[in-house]
Enzyme design. Sequence first.
Site, short mmCIF file in Angstrom:
data_model
loop_
_atom_site.label_atom_id
_atom_site.label_comp_id
_atom_site.label_asym_id
_atom_site.label_seq_id
_atom_site.Cartn_x
_atom_site.Cartn_y
_atom_site.Cartn_z
N THR A 1 -6.27 2.79 -6.42
CA THR A 1 -7.50 2.57 -5.66
C THR A 1 -8.46 3.72 -5.92
O THR A 1 -8.12 4.88 -5.74
CB THR A 1 -7.19 2.46 -4.16
OG1 THR A 1 -6.50 1.24 -3.92
CG2 THR A 1 -8.47 2.44 -3.34
N TYR B 1 -2.82 5.47 -3.47
CA TYR B 1 -3.86 6.42 -3.08
C TYR B 1 -3.48 7.78 -3.66
O TYR B 1 -2.34 8.24 -3.49
CB TYR B 1 -3.96 6.55 -1.55
CG TYR B 1 -4.63 5.40 -0.85
CD1 TYR B 1 -5.92 5.02 -1.18
CD2 TYR B 1 -3.98 4.72 0.17
CE1 TYR B 1 -6.55 3.97 -0.52
CE2 TYR B 1 -4.60 3.67 0.84
CZ TYR B 1 -5.89 3.31 0.49
OH TYR B 1 -6.51 2.27 1.15
N HIS C 1 -13.57 -2.75 -1.12
CA HIS C 1 -12.62 -2.44 -0.05
C HIS C 1 -12.93 -3.23 1.22
O HIS C 1 -12.82 -2.72 2.34
CB HIS C 1 -12.61 -0.94 0.25
CG HIS C 1 -11.24 -0.37 0.54
ND1 HIS C 1 -10.43 0.15 -0.44
CD2 HIS C 1 -10.54 -0.26 1.69
CE1 HIS C 1 -9.30 0.57 0.10
NE2 HIS C 1 -9.34 0.33 1.40
N SER D 1 0.82 -1.21 0.00
CA SER D 1 0.00 0.00 0.00
C SER D 1 0.86 1.26 0.00
O SER D 1 2.03 1.25 0.42
CB SER D 1 -0.89 -0.02 1.25
OG SER D 1 -1.54 1.22 1.46
N LYS E 1 -8.45 -0.53 -8.83
CA LYS E 1 -8.95 -1.34 -7.72
C LYS E 1 -10.13 -0.63 -7.08
O LYS E 1 -10.01 0.50 -6.61
CB LYS E 1 -7.85 -1.57 -6.68
CG LYS E 1 -8.24 -2.50 -5.55
CD LYS E 1 -7.06 -2.77 -4.64
CE LYS E 1 -7.42 -3.75 -3.55
NZ LYS E 1 -8.39 -3.17 -2.58
#
Length: 382
Positions: A158, A132, A279, A109, A255
């Site tokens: 994402t 992100y 999520h 991440s 995603k």
Amino acid sequence: MRLSDCHNIDDFRRLAKQRLPWPVFDYIDGAADDEVTKARNTSAFDTVDLVPDVLAGVGQIDASCQIMGRHSALPLVLSPTALQRAFHRDGERAVAQAAARFGIWFGISSLATHSIEEIAALTDGPKLFQLYVHKDQGLNASMIERCQAAGFDALALTVDTIVSGKRERCLRSGFTTPPRFSASSLWSYATRPRWTLDYVFGPKFRLPNLDGHVEEGSGKAVSIQDYFNTMLDTNMDWDTAARIRQDWGGTFALKGIMSAGDARKAVEIGADAIWISNHGGRQLDGSRAPFDQLTEIVEAVDGEIEIILDGGVRRGTHVLKSLAAGATAASGGRLYLYALAAAGQDGVERAVQILKEEIERGMRLMGVTSIDQLAPDRLRRR
């Protein structure tokens, strides 16, 4: 309860609950609002049944496949998840090494607790970075450039987390990153001395992929909900996604796709793959389960893009049902996070080994020797 007592993913969950302070466990285990969607993600697999063939000669089977241009020994991806050193001192290192041992994809991440460069140096296996989109455009560019230099195989943007879902367990516990002790949770930390000692005396908790741009989460305690609501770019749109794909220049996935229309748009901007994902039920409670949307999305994209089914996967048969319904592979976060929290790399390896055995056993019992033999005629709706 010991690691040897774990024979399925739910066993790892129970062991993790024993070993983690309750605010940390609830961060992994919890979801948004009433957690209805989280429960649906797994129960959706119960709405279809597998139809096996027999006398198929399954002495030799092959569960491998191609995912986003790389060979994978299993049709399984260990999804990127944040803050892993909060769950075990080895964090993403343990997951990366376990994935390498089994020859499967894993991801880290933007909020990973080990750096892009450190994880890249651990393995030549297939690995992706989950991005992100922050309001700080310099930070976004920095993470992309670091992944390019480190040789990551894919970038997954994402798209379902422009604001945080209301994660009520975290609101009650006051969980922050870095974790901090509070009066209400002090007893829980005190009665989990192994976790507490590792956290206090182990490597300093930090989010190294944000270095030089963001203090929150590394030097300043903040809740994940506040972080998402203040740091992430709510103006992100399809033009943003297309621009990031161009800046990245390599294998690119989205995603958090849940509608057929968005799946078609992903094809149109040239994405290589989509994750059908909500999520883990941590964002919009009341949304559909990914598995319930799979058939509609498969029909909409008509083979023009790879599809990874993410969410609620707890069994090898869940993976087989996803493939039979048209997915390229299945993935999950909690399916290995519980194991990581329970026993570090040994736990993750045991969890993946159990899923591998379930996938291979299921293939034999289904009468298939390779995963491309799984097709919609092997499923029946109840």
